[in-house]
Scaffold this motif. Structure first.
Motif, PDB file in Angstrom:
ATOM      1  N   MET A  55       0.837  -1.184   0.000  1.00 48.73           N
ATOM      2  CA  MET A  55       0.000   0.000   0.000  1.00 48.73           C
ATOM      3  C   MET A  55       0.873   1.235   0.000  1.00 48.73           C
ATOM      4  N   ASP A  78      -5.799   8.807   9.321  1.00 44.80           N
ATOM      5  CA  ASP A  78      -6.197   7.684  10.178  1.00 44.80           C
ATOM      6  C   ASP A  78      -5.648   7.848  11.594  1.00 44.80           C
ATOM      7  N   TRP A  96     -11.066   9.346  14.328  1.00 46.50           N
ATOM      8  CA  TRP A  96      -9.943   9.583  13.426  1.00 46.50           C
ATOM      9  C   TRP A  96      -9.936  11.037  13.018  1.00 46.50           C
ATOM     10  N   ASN A  98      -9.843  11.857  10.143  1.00 42.02           N
ATOM     11  CA  ASN A  98     -10.701  11.850   8.962  1.00 42.02           C
ATOM     12  C   ASN A  98     -12.102  12.352   9.280  1.00 42.02           C
ATOM     13  N   THR A 108      -5.834   9.721   0.406  1.00 42.07           N
ATOM     14  CA  THR A 108      -6.724   8.897   1.231  1.00 42.07           C
ATOM     15  C   THR A 108      -6.390   8.997   2.715  1.00 42.07           C
ATOM     16  N   CYS A 109      -5.075   9.020   3.023  1.00 40.07           N
ATOM     17  CA  CYS A 109      -4.704   8.960   4.444  1.00 40.07           C
ATOM     18  C   CYS A 109      -3.865  10.162   4.868  1.00 40.07           C
TER      19      CYS A 109
ATOM     20  N   ARG B 385      -6.945   0.652   9.412  1.00 42.89           N
ATOM     21  CA  ARG B 385      -7.520   1.998   9.276  1.00 42.89           C
ATOM     22  C   ARG B 385      -7.229   2.565   7.893  1.00 42.89           C
ATOM     23  N   LYS B 386      -6.010   2.406   7.465  1.00 40.92           N
ATOM     24  CA  LYS B 386      -5.620   2.993   6.170  1.00 40.92           C
ATOM     25  C   LYS B 386      -6.387   2.328   5.031  1.00 40.92           C
ATOM     26  N   ILE B 387      -6.543   1.020   5.109  1.00 39.63           N
ATOM     27  CA  ILE B 387      -7.244   0.315   4.028  1.00 39.63           C
ATOM     28  C   ILE B 387      -8.711   0.726   4.009  1.00 39.63           C
ATOM     29  N   ILE B 388      -9.285   0.894   5.183  1.00 41.98           N
ATOM     30  CA  ILE B 388     -10.686   1.314   5.231  1.00 41.98           C
ATOM     31  C   ILE B 388     -10.835   2.710   4.653  1.00 41.98           C
ATOM     32  N   LEU B 389      -9.909   3.588   4.971  1.00 40.59           N
ATOM     33  CA  LEU B 389      -9.983   4.946   4.423  1.00 40.59           C
ATOM     34  C   LEU B 389      -9.866   4.916   2.909  1.00 40.59           C
ATOM     35  N   THR B 390      -8.991   4.074   2.410  1.00 36.67           N
ATOM     36  CA  THR B 390      -8.838   3.972   0.956  1.00 36.67           C
ATOM     37  C   THR B 390     -10.122   3.467   0.326  1.00 36.67           C
ATOM     38  N   MET B 392     -13.115   3.709   1.550  1.00 38.30           N
ATOM     39  CA  MET B 392     -14.145   4.739   1.688  1.00 38.30           C
ATOM     40  C   MET B 392     -13.971   5.807   0.613  1.00 38.30           C
TER      41      MET B 392
END
Lengths: 122, 407
Positions: A55, A78, A96, A98, A108-109, B385-390, B392
């Motif tokens: 990732m 996050d 978060w 976010n 995204t993060c 968390r990062k994968i979920i944000l991606t 989303m």
């Protein structure tokens, strides 16, 4: 550069569904004078290597605070919220960044915290 | 007159010995006599039919399968070509069986060709029903909504004669709809599981349809599509193996290969989604061993999405070529299936999510916390968390629980 827009019109930053190679450049971000090269990899190499696709590895701004030229803090979306957290929507499910209305998302993060109380004074 | 024991009668009728004793106590088996404490049942006594109220009318669970590949025609892995050849005296049956094997192999163009030919030349109920179903499932793989609808019309126009025929028809239509995640059209008796799953003569395909139906319903419930009092979706999913495992034992005893592959893969998907990968792998390995001899990669591709990477890991170990073929079939199928699904429904399944994103999104939609997901997948909470944000971001949703609509 975004890879299109999602169904609500927001830019999609993630690229195709084909797994990228580890170490491959994901993108270069330029935010108010700060340049960041983001590469693919594994966040938890011991546990995640060989599990699935790598990732984008974003810098850890909690351990390495970074500010833009205008003094605003770069944050991980996050990451855990701070004492100035203000939810952008009612019933935010996770604590978060976010979920905070001060977060201006750039990927995204990763984003910029526009909270004046977190702004670095010159 | 010859007599048999309770145990022998139970084996003959496919019911428990206890049930036989109850039937004897109720005087529902003709000619029963006692010798001391032993119950003696006439050897040719029939199994009494169950008395049921009008509301729970007996289900004429179709005894005749519309799918030849789910009958005793195909009982040995590797014998598909032999079985096709053996039908050379019956060209209609041969065409249908060839189409069914082609579907199981993922050779969709052949399926459409055979099924269309079949539908043009035959007008018997079972022929039209089977041909229509194959055409509809092939349309799903092609993402062709017009062909999909045309196939359903064929089934609706099949010349049914008996209530059993009508039930096959309604079940076939419901099965096609559930292939695109619409489970609203199943007959009530089916939803209540009121049919003789374990009867030796019962419809092997119906066993497959039923477990698949339960899995889809439980997934939808786990993702919050509907609620039942005092039951969670995951809780419901955890009960499915208790229903599926006896069905698997039954089809193993009956030696019907294709239903066994389907049932094992569906059960494996359920085990995987409730976190029991060990049991999932056991079923996957057996399914692969059954599918490989005749290259039934189409069936493997059909369930790949529900199994995330577990199926891939086992396939790579057994046969790399099979893995490549299955992966390619799945890639083609998935794109078409999403296209068809999104044409038919207002929700949009996302095609942009990676396998990992989809897997974690599903678990998030099931209501697992980030910590629970991290523990199950053996990754860090931060990564979850990062994968979920991606995910989303890709799907445009603001809440992690809403991710379920996109997977």
């Amino acid at each position: 550069m975004s890879a299109g827009r999602n169904i609500r019109g927001a830019p999609i930053y993630a690229t195709s569904t084909e797994p990228p190679a580890e170490g491959e450049l994901y993108r270069t971000l330029e935010i108010e004078g700060v340049t960041l090269d983001i590469f693919y990899g594994y966040y938890d190499p011991e546990r995640e290597r060989g599990v699935l696709e790598p990732m984008p590895i974003f810098p850890d701004f909690q351990n390495d605070p970074t500010y833009t030229e205008l003094g605003y803090m770069l944050v991980n979306a996050d990451g855990d919220v701070c004492e100035h957290f203000s939810p952008k929507a009612e019933g935010s499910e996770e604590g978060w960044c976010n979920d905070c209305r001060y977060l201006e998302l750039h990927d995204t993060c990763l984003g910029v915290c526009r909270c004046e109380q977190n702004r670095k004074n010159e | 007159m010859e007599y048999i024991t309770v145990k022998q009668a139970a084996e003959k009728w496919g019911i428990s010995a206890r049930r036989v004793q109850v039937l004897c106590a109720q005087d529902r088996i003709k000619g029963v006599t006692r010798f001391g404490r032993s119950i003696m049942i006439p050897k040719d006594a029939p199994l009494p039919t169950a008395e049921q109220s009008e509301k729970n009318a007996p289900l004429p669970m179709p005894r005749k399968s519309p799918f030849l590949n789910m009958t005793d025609l195909y009982t040995r892995p590797g014998s598909a070509e032999e079985a096709i050849e053996a039908l050379s005296d019956m060209p209609e049956a041969q065409t249908l069986f060839a189409a069914e094997i082609a579907y199981s192999r993922g050779e969709i163009d052949k399926v459409i060709e055979h099924a269309s030919e079949f539908l043009q030349s035959h007008s018997g109920f079972y022929a039209v029903n089977a041909g229509g179903m194959l055409l509809a499932l092939a349309a799903m793989w092609k993402g062709d909504i017009s062909l999909y609808r045309q196939a359903k019309i064929h089934i609706c126009e099949a010349p049914w004669k008996t209530p059993a025929d009508k039930q096959i028809m309604s079940l076939s239509l419901a099965c096609i709809d559930s292939a695109v995640r619409d489970t609203s059209n199943y007959p009530e008796w089916f939803e209540r599981g009121q049919f003789e799953h374990l009867h030796p003569d019962s419809h092997p395909a119906a066993k497959v349809f039923y477990i698949k139906y339960l899995m889809i319903k439980a997934q939808e419930m786990a993702k919050g599509a509907f609620k039942l009092p005092d039951v969670t979706g995951l809780g419901l999913m955890k009960t499915i193996p208790y229903i599926a495992e006896p069905l698997i034992s039954r089809v193993v005893a009956e030696r019907v290969v294709i239903p066994e592959i389907h049932l094992r893969l569906i059960t494996a998907a359920v085990y995987h989604q409730i976190g029991d990968d060990e049991s999932a792998v056991m079923h996957i390995d057996k399914a692969i061993d059954l599918a490989l001899p005749d290259r039934l990669f189409g069936i493997l591709a059909e369930y790949r999405r529900n199994l995330d990477t577990v199926l891939d890991d086992r396939l790579i170990l057994k046969d790399k070529d099979a893995f490549s073929a299955t992966k390619e079939l799945h890639r083609t199928m998935l794109a078409s299936w999403i296209k068809l699904h999104n044409s038919l429904h207002s929700r949009n399944i996302s095609s942009a999510l990676t396998v990992r994103e989809r897997e974690i999104s599903r678990l998030a939609a099931f209501g697992l916390s980030n910590m629970e997901i991290a523990k199950r997948l053996n990754i860090s909470v931060s990564t979850v968390r990062k994968i979920i944000l991606t995910a989303m971001n890709k799907t445009g949703t603001d809440k992690r629980r809403d991710l379920g609509a996109f997977v």
